[in-house]
Motif scaffolding. Structure first.
Motif, PDB file in Angstrom:
ATOM      1  N   LEU A   1       0.856  -1.187   0.000  1.00  0.00           N
ATOM      2  CA  LEU A   1       0.000   0.000   0.000  1.00  0.00           C
ATOM      3  C   LEU A   1       0.891   1.235   0.000  1.00  0.00           C
ATOM      4  O   LEU A   1       1.563   1.523   0.991  1.00  0.00           O
ATOM      5  CB  LEU A   1      -0.915   0.001   1.232  1.00  0.00           C
ATOM      6  N   ASP A   2       0.924   1.950  -1.112  1.00  0.00           N
ATOM      7  CA  ASP A   2       1.808   3.108  -1.267  1.00  0.00           C
ATOM      8  C   ASP A   2       1.011   4.393  -1.079  1.00  0.00           C
ATOM      9  O   ASP A   2       0.450   4.934  -2.014  1.00  0.00           O
ATOM     10  CB  ASP A   2       2.464   3.082  -2.651  1.00  0.00           C
ATOM     11  N   GLU A   3       0.906   4.833   0.178  1.00  0.00           N
ATOM     12  CA  GLU A   3       0.143   6.031   0.536  1.00  0.00           C
ATOM     13  C   GLU A   3      -1.227   6.034  -0.130  1.00  0.00           C
ATOM     14  O   GLU A   3      -1.615   7.007  -0.782  1.00  0.00           O
ATOM     15  CB  GLU A   3       0.930   7.293   0.156  1.00  0.00           C
ATOM     16  N   PRO A   4      -2.013   4.981   0.048  1.00  0.00           N
ATOM     17  CA  PRO A   4      -3.261   4.862  -0.707  1.00  0.00           C
ATOM     18  C   PRO A   4      -4.351   5.826  -0.279  1.00  0.00           C
ATOM     19  O   PRO A   4      -5.339   5.995  -1.005  1.00  0.00           O
ATOM     20  CB  PRO A   4      -3.687   3.411  -0.429  1.00  0.00           C
ATOM     21  N   PHE A   5      -4.195   6.471   0.889  1.00  0.00           N
ATOM     22  CA  PHE A   5      -5.243   7.365   1.371  1.00  0.00           C
ATOM     23  C   PHE A   5      -4.819   8.826   1.348  1.00  0.00           C
ATOM     24  O   PHE A   5      -5.526   9.703   1.841  1.00  0.00           O
ATOM     25  CB  PHE A   5      -5.648   6.987   2.802  1.00  0.00           C
TER      26      PHE A   5
END
Length: 236
Positions: A145-149
């Motif tokens: 998860l690469d800074e998904p938010f």
């Protein structure tokens, strides 16, 4: 112990010209473990994710992943000319009927009623949920998860935190979350790793039961912020 690891990184070094981004990096992720990786901009967090995803192989050292890998980026990277359900199963073959797989995955992320919609009609939160469905339909051993938010508003981010934790509990991949948000890391992860100078300089296990409250981790929060070079910060 090695057979129980999903990720085993040893002596990983990555250079861009004369600049060394990762320097002799060692990291283990156990099967089903949720790890958050924090570091200042340019510390090599996204570079590590690209290497683990197999997108960058020009490295020294080893980065072994046991199982399949899926990635959810900050930008969902949807194909606007394909309907929502077709984005979910893009490139997926040999695992049953595509539509059935898509419908099950979309139901899990609460988008079942939008299967036939076009991506351009989705909100930011819906698009990110679609990205998660596309990642998890592949039943990965490792979810990156690469800074998904990062592009979402505060309320949508909180809702996404709950959804990600629920999906992780259900599917149990190993997860490596890259984030700049300390509170996000403390709420979601089993361990927080601090990357600086191309190496892991601190590790903080998180042992409070889930669901978590930020009040559970006030002391750890202070230590993480100090590790990140933030020496003046609130204690509440």
């Amino acid at each position: 112990m090695a057979s129980e690891l999903t990720v085993e990184v040893r002596g990983l070094t990555k250079r861009f010209g004369e600049r060394t981004v990762l320097s002799g990096l060692d990291i283990d992720l156990a099967a089903g473990e949720f790890v958050a990786l924090l570091g200042r901009s340019g510390s090599g967090k996204s570079t590590l994710l690209r290497i683990l995803a197999g997108l960058d192989t020009a490295v020294e050292g080893t980065a072994t992943v046991n199982g399949t890998v899926s990635v959810a980026f900050q930008q969902p990277r949807l194909l606007p000319w394909r309907r929502v359900w077709r984005n979910v199963v893009l490139g997926l073959r040999g695992r049953g009927t595509d539509r059935e797989l898509a419908d099950r995955a979309l139901a899990e992320v609460r988008l079942g009623d939008l299967a036939d919609a076009w991506p351009r009609t989705l909100s930011g939160g819906e698009a990110q949920r679609l990205s998660l469905a596309r990642a998890l339909v592949r039943e990965p051993g490792l979810l990156l998860l690469d800074e998904p938010f990062g592009a979402l508003d505060a309320l949508t981010r909180l809702a996404m935190h709950g959804l990600v934790e629920d999906l992780w509990q259900r599917h149990r991949p190993a997860v490596l979350l890259v984030t700049h948000d300390v509170d996000e890391a403390l709420l979601l992860a089993d361990r927080v790793l601090i990357l600086d100078g191309g190496a892991i300089v601190a590790e903080h296990p998180l042992t409070h039961p889930r669901p978590r409250r930020l009040a559970d981790h006030i002391d750890v929060r202070g230590r993480v912020l100090t590790d990140l070079g933030v020496t003046e910060h609130a204690r509440a």
